[in-house]
Design an enzyme around this catalytic site. Structure first.
Site, short mmCIF file in Angstrom:
data_model
loop_
_atom_site.label_atom_id
_atom_site.label_comp_id
_atom_site.label_asym_id
_atom_site.label_seq_id
_atom_site.Cartn_x
_atom_site.Cartn_y
_atom_site.Cartn_z
N ARG A 1 52.08 44.05 42.86
CA ARG A 1 51.15 45.07 43.34
C ARG A 1 51.95 46.06 44.17
NH1 ARG A 1 47.99 44.10 39.95
NH2 ARG A 1 45.81 43.44 40.13
N GLU B 1 48.28 53.98 43.92
CA GLU B 1 47.98 54.35 42.54
C GLU B 1 46.69 55.17 42.46
OE1 GLU B 1 47.96 51.14 39.73
OE2 GLU B 1 49.76 50.25 40.58
N HIS C 1 51.46 51.30 35.08
CA HIS C 1 50.76 50.02 35.22
C HIS C 1 50.42 49.43 33.84
CE1 HIS C 1 48.31 47.59 38.35
NE2 HIS C 1 48.59 46.82 37.31
#
Length: 317
Positions: free
Chosen positions: A237, A266, A284
């Site tokens: 993450r 993000e 991602h």
């Protein structure tokens, strides 16, 4: 029939399974839910199927103890976007989709390891721009991973899948840092501290879950212990890494490069990272394969069905 709210478009196979047991309301937008939408969903539906970016923070659950929704069947293994304690305090259970993402995410880690070490992104951009003048012996020399040391931070399912690929696929020595010892099916050596791992690896791969204990785990001090030729790969993450510290380390030449599939804020990616040739940036893609997303979705739906039938939840968090 119970009401199910799905916050993003999902593969047809998943939607078909959900419609067998629920009246499904599918939100067609691909952007995260806003606070008002989340609170409305808790009031209107029996089950909500959210995903990454749907920020179910504590304030979303304020006054929701009598809400209709009693389950958030999260699409994804990571659930740091959901305040689980606040949800449970409001009488809402939370599930996730572990296992389904393991192999696909490990593949992305391997790809980023190779891309950053061998300067693949930089080379591809050179060719596309028409700037390649032909092969010569000292062109774009990168880091050969065979025989080097791969340091893995976090040795859960995904960490172990990365370790197998690094050792058996690339011939790397594997070291790892983990909160507990692991019984592994491949040669790997546990080290005593994060500092020892960061300093001893030619490539460091992050595979830890996001949470208070891992927020900015990789900070300026940790990056300073890495070798100048080493690379950092993050498929965990974004907030596991202090992004400002990473930018500073790359700009100062403290480390040779980075491969990133996730980012601290993000979908915002710092201009400084986008400007660097020695950084590989992916949007991602960790689980972005149709069969994987189908498996994730079906797992989320099965959690919802178990809740509907009064059965134990297969994947509670």
């Amino acid at each position: 029939m119970a009401e199910l709210y799905i916050t993003r478009p999902l593969p047809d196979r998943v939607l078909d399974r959900a419609r067998e047991r629920f009246n499904v309301t599918l939100r067609e937008q691909t952007t995260p839910l806003k606070k008002g939408e989340m609170r409305a969903a808790l009031v209107l539906y029996d089950v909500v199927l959210p995903t990454l970016g749907d920020m179910f923070t504590a304030d979303v659950f304020d006054g929701m103890a009598s809400a209709r929704c009693k389950l958030l069947a999260n699409f994804g293994v990571g659930y740091n976007h959901i305040d689980v304690s606040a949800a449970q305090a409001a009488g809402i259970s939370v599930t996730n989709t572990p296992g389904a993402v393991t192999e696909a995410t490990a593949d992305i880690a391997l790809m980023l390891m190779l891309m950053t070490a061998r300067r693949a992104g930089e080379g591809e951009r050179m060719v596309r721009a028409g700037k390649w003048a032909g092969w010569h012996p000292t062109q774009m020399l990168g880091l050969n991973l065979g025989g080097k040391t791969c340091g893995i931070v976090g040795m859960g399912r995904i960490g172990q899948a990365i370790a197998r690929r690094a050792h058996f696929g690339l011939g790397m020595e594997v070291i790892y840092h983990n909160r507990s010892a692991k019984a592994l099916d491949m040669p790997a050596r546990q080290v005593g501290s994060l500092t020892e791992l960061m300093g001893g690896a030619d490539i460091v791969v992050l595979a830890v879950p996001s949470g208070p204990d891992t927020h900015h785990l990789i900070d300026a001090a940790a990056l300073a212990t890495m070798q100048p030729h080493a690379h950092l790969v993050n498929i965990a993450r974004g907030d596991v890494v202090d992004e400002d510290a990473l930018v500073a380390a790359l700009q100062a030449g403290q480390i040779a490069g980075a491969g990133l599939d996730v980012y601290e804020h993000e979908p915002k990616v710092p201009d400084a990272l986008r400007a660097m040739e020695n950084v590989t940036l992916l949007p991602h893609l960790g689980t972005a394969a149709l069969d994987v997303r189908e498996e994730m979705g079906l797992m989320a739906v099965e959690n919802a069905i178990a809740h509907l039938d009064g059965q134990p939840l297969p994947n509670p968090v």
